[in-house]
Design an enzyme around this catalytic site. Structure first.
Site, short mmCIF file in Angstrom:
data_model
loop_
_atom_site.label_atom_id
_atom_site.label_comp_id
_atom_site.label_asym_id
_atom_site.label_seq_id
_atom_site.Cartn_x
_atom_site.Cartn_y
_atom_site.Cartn_z
N GLU A 53 0.83 -1.21 0.00
CA GLU A 53 0.00 0.00 0.00
C GLU A 53 0.87 1.26 0.00
O GLU A 53 0.55 2.23 -0.68
CB GLU A 53 -0.95 0.01 1.20
CG GLU A 53 -2.14 -0.93 1.06
CD GLU A 53 -3.04 -0.60 -0.13
OE1 GLU A 53 -3.06 0.55 -0.57
OE2 GLU A 53 -3.70 -1.52 -0.63
N TYR A 136 -5.94 6.73 4.75
CA TYR A 136 -6.17 5.75 3.69
C TYR A 136 -5.48 4.42 4.00
O TYR A 136 -6.09 3.35 3.97
CB TYR A 136 -5.69 6.29 2.32
CG TYR A 136 -5.62 5.16 1.34
CD1 TYR A 136 -6.80 4.66 0.78
CD2 TYR A 136 -4.43 4.51 1.04
CE1 TYR A 136 -6.77 3.56 -0.06
CE2 TYR A 136 -4.39 3.42 0.21
CZ TYR A 136 -5.57 2.95 -0.34
OH TYR A 136 -5.54 1.85 -1.15
N ASP A 154 -9.34 5.18 -2.48
CA ASP A 154 -8.17 5.72 -3.19
C ASP A 154 -8.66 6.42 -4.46
O ASP A 154 -9.87 6.58 -4.67
CB ASP A 154 -7.16 4.60 -3.49
CG ASP A 154 -7.70 3.58 -4.50
OD1 ASP A 154 -8.87 3.71 -4.91
OD2 ASP A 154 -6.95 2.66 -4.85
#
Ligand code: SF4
Length: 360
Positions: A53, A136, A154
């Site tokens: 990520e 996030y 996202d």
């Protein structure tokens, strides 16, 4: 049209249809557990999900795969990464951009080991306390690894929602609303749902194309119904990026070694490696060469950072006896292992020196 105050009803994201599509079409990723394997009891490794990520915030899946394989081969666990010298982590990150993320990556690994016994916290709230993990990333890890029912939004997901709702505002002005729409739709299989939304945005509802005919969300999609899905998300008004200029000095020894130095601890590209250079200013100043020798202009390099664009004039010279200031000589074979950001690879290239990509 002003931004609606409440999520659109009914929610346009049909989670069941999306998951049924994902069960058949999930992309294979080295950090991902396929839906069938998850049913069989396999769990995603939070270290691998976290690493992917953070890397995916920088660049495309194709590039991330290479870096991911390299990182996980060198440092198979979060404890291995935490124990690695920081310079090595920065050098392995070189080429991915945003070096503050690499420093945070290392600090985060150390915090997981020192403060959490080597195991990542299992909730978004807990994950957010770690260095470099924002809203996030914490949501993504919590959903993917622990099926916490949180919204993971996202850029891909923002685009999908903008098209589903024909969102009249640029997404950056509508983040709470998008988060609410996604959050409302999150089912128990929160991790698969999050990854399904990402996959849908990356493959079917892509930036420049929308393959609505095969999209599982088509029945609830306002953009598809109106036939103008590609007009969304609407673009924000353009802001001009300021321009800066400067000089870079490439000093080469007869054996091909290049004089390098370490950038300052703070600021742009902090702690990365560079060739000597001037400050970056609004107006071009005359070059202030770091040593008295015969310099020739080798070309110009343009580079775009998030908040400004940079044009460097590249100067090249043969090394004298005494190198300028603090630094070190890097021989041609060693250049690829230096923590050289893309900007300085371009500078060297413009001086005829190709830095081969690191062997991954
Ligand atoms: S129907 Fe078309 S526009 Fe709507 S989400 Fe699917 S691919 Fe995107």
């Amino acid at each position: 049209m002003p931004e609606p105050a409440a999520p659109i009803k009914p929610n346009p994201i049909d989670a069941d249809a999306l998951l049924a599509w994902y069960d058949r079409h999930a992309r294979e990723m080295p950090w991902r557990v396929a839906p069938a394997d998850k049913v069989a009891g396999e769990r995603p490794d939070p270290y691998r999900v976290w690493l992917s990520e953070v890397m995916l915030q920088q660049t495309t899946v194709v590039t991330v795969r290479r870096y991911f394989e390299d990182f996980t081969n060198r440092w198979p666990t979060v404890a291995d990464l935490a124990a690695a010298p920081r310079e090595e982590v920065l050098a392995a990150w070189a080429g991915l951009g945003y070096y503050a993320r690499a420093r945070n990556l290392h600090a985060c690994a150390q915090a997981v080991v020192a403060d959490h016994g080597g195991a990542f916290p299992t909730s978004a709230e807990g994950l957010k306390t770690l260095p470099g993990i924002g809203a996030y990333t914490s949501a993504a890890i919590a959903a993917i690894c622990f099926d916490e029912q949180v919204a993971v939004v996202d850029g891909n997901v923002e685009r999908v929602v903008a098209r589903l709702t024909r969102l009249s505002d640029p997404v950056r002005n509508a983040k709470p609303l998008i988060g609410e729409i996604v959050g409302e739709a999150v089912p128990e299989r929160a991790g698969d749902f999050a990854q399904a939304m990402m996959d849908l945005g990356a493959t079917i509802c892509a930036p420049k194309s929308a393959n609505c005919l095969v999209c599982p969300l088509r029945p609830g999609c306002a953009g598809a119904a109106a036939g103008d899905a590609l007009d969304f998300p609407v673009a924000p008004p353009k802001k001009k990026r300021p321009a800066r200029v400067g000089h870079a000095y490439v000093l080469e020894r007869p054996d091909g070694a290049i004089w390098l130095r370490r950038r300052a601890d703070k600021g742009m590209l902090a702690e990365m490696t560079e060739v000597p250079g001037s400050a970056w200013t609004d107006d071009q100043e005359a070059p202030d060469f770091p040593m008295d020798t015969e310099w020739r202009e080798a070309g110009e390099v343009e580079h775009v950072f998030t908040h400004f664009s940079l044009r460097l004039t590249v100067w090249q010279a043969r090394a004298g006896e005494e190198p300028p200031g603090e630094g070190w000589w890097s021989k041609p074979g060693a250049l690829s292992r230096e923590a050289l950001p893309t900007l300085y690879k371009k500078v060297l290239k413009s001086a005829g020196i190709d830095v081969k990509p690191p062997r991954l």
